[in-house]
Enzyme design. Structure first.
Site, PDB file in Angstrom:
ATOM      1  N   GLY A  52      27.911  43.519  38.644  1.00 48.12           N
ATOM      2  CA  GLY A  52      28.726  42.521  37.975  1.00 48.12           C
ATOM      3  C   GLY A  52      30.082  43.090  37.595  1.00 48.12           C
ATOM      4  N   CYS A  53      30.675  42.565  36.542  1.00 48.98           N
ATOM      5  CA  CYS A  53      32.005  42.982  36.103  1.00 48.98           C
ATOM      6  C   CYS A  53      32.017  44.454  35.726  1.00 48.98           C
ATOM      7  CB  CYS A  53      32.426  42.139  34.908  1.00 48.98           C
ATOM      8  SG  CYS A  53      34.025  42.627  34.225  1.00 48.98           S
TER       9      CYS A  53
END
Length: 220
Positions: A52-53
């Site tokens: 993810g981020c």
């Protein structure tokens, strides 16, 4: 309902990136390549993860004992010198990733893999939380067969706790491209950011609650 709607809009707007695409998948030549092994420097080794981020992942690993530094960047794709804007389209093949510099005498590669699975929703495909797209897909990179076996062992153990398949790809490491300066230590430097408050901090707090024995004394 209005408050819920505004919260949802806020999370979307302030997500790590807003241009999520699902078009790009890992190319066969990358998935089937021989892994590149990064030599240790001054006793410190490096490991690479995508989950993810990278703002969130960087902060998680920097709280772990034995991790000297966590660097945000891009890996897993086919484009040289990718920028954030390019990666965010999903067309470079890269995923937002982190380079973990760690002391193997303090924390093992296997523990880093357990941190990886324990700090995300391992069944979410192409993203984590509000961040959706191939540039947010989950990848664990291995540099040799021993690391690959470790990853597969832990992945199989984790899979027993879920009814859905584990989404993480297991790929041979090729190259890590360091992200722009303003992405480094983003969570630490931007506590006022709504995304950090609503997504990053809850994610790291959930991890800290789950693995208190792994935390540095000064973990933020």
């Amino acid at each position: 309902m209005k408050r819920l709607f505004l919260t949802t809009i806020s999370l979307i707007f302030f997500a790590c990136g807003n241009n999520a695409q699902n078009k790009t998948v890992t190319k066969p030549e990358i998935a089937n390549a021989d892994p590149v092994e990064v030599p240790a420097e001054n006793g410190m080794e490096k490991a690479y993860f995508a989950s993810g981020c990278f703002w969130c992942v960087e902060a998680v690993y920097e709280s772990v004992k034995g991790v000297e530094e966590s660097i945000s960047g891009y890996a897993g794709g086919h484009t040289k010198n990718p920028t954030y804007e390019q990666s965010n389209t999903g067309r470079t093949g890269h995923a937002e990733s982190v380079e973990i510099i760690y002391d193997p005498n303090v924390v093992s590669f296997e523990t880093l893999v357990r941190v990886y699975f324990g700090s995300q929703n391992p069944t979410q495909v192409n993203g984590q939380g509000p961040d959706r797209g191939s540039q947010y897909r989950s990848i664990i990179f291995y540099q040799n067969q021993e690391q690959k076996q470790t990853i597969e062992k832990v992945k199989a153990e984790v899979a027993k706790d879920y009814n859905k398949p584990i989404a993480a790809e297991v790929l041979p490491f090729q190259k890590f491209w360091v992200a722009e300066d303003y992405h480094q230590d983003y969570e630490r430097n931007h506590l006022e950011n709504p995304y950090i408050r609503s997504v990053s901090i809850p994610r790291i707090n959930k991890f800290k609650k789950k693995f208190p024995e792994l935390l540095k004394e000064n973990a933020h």
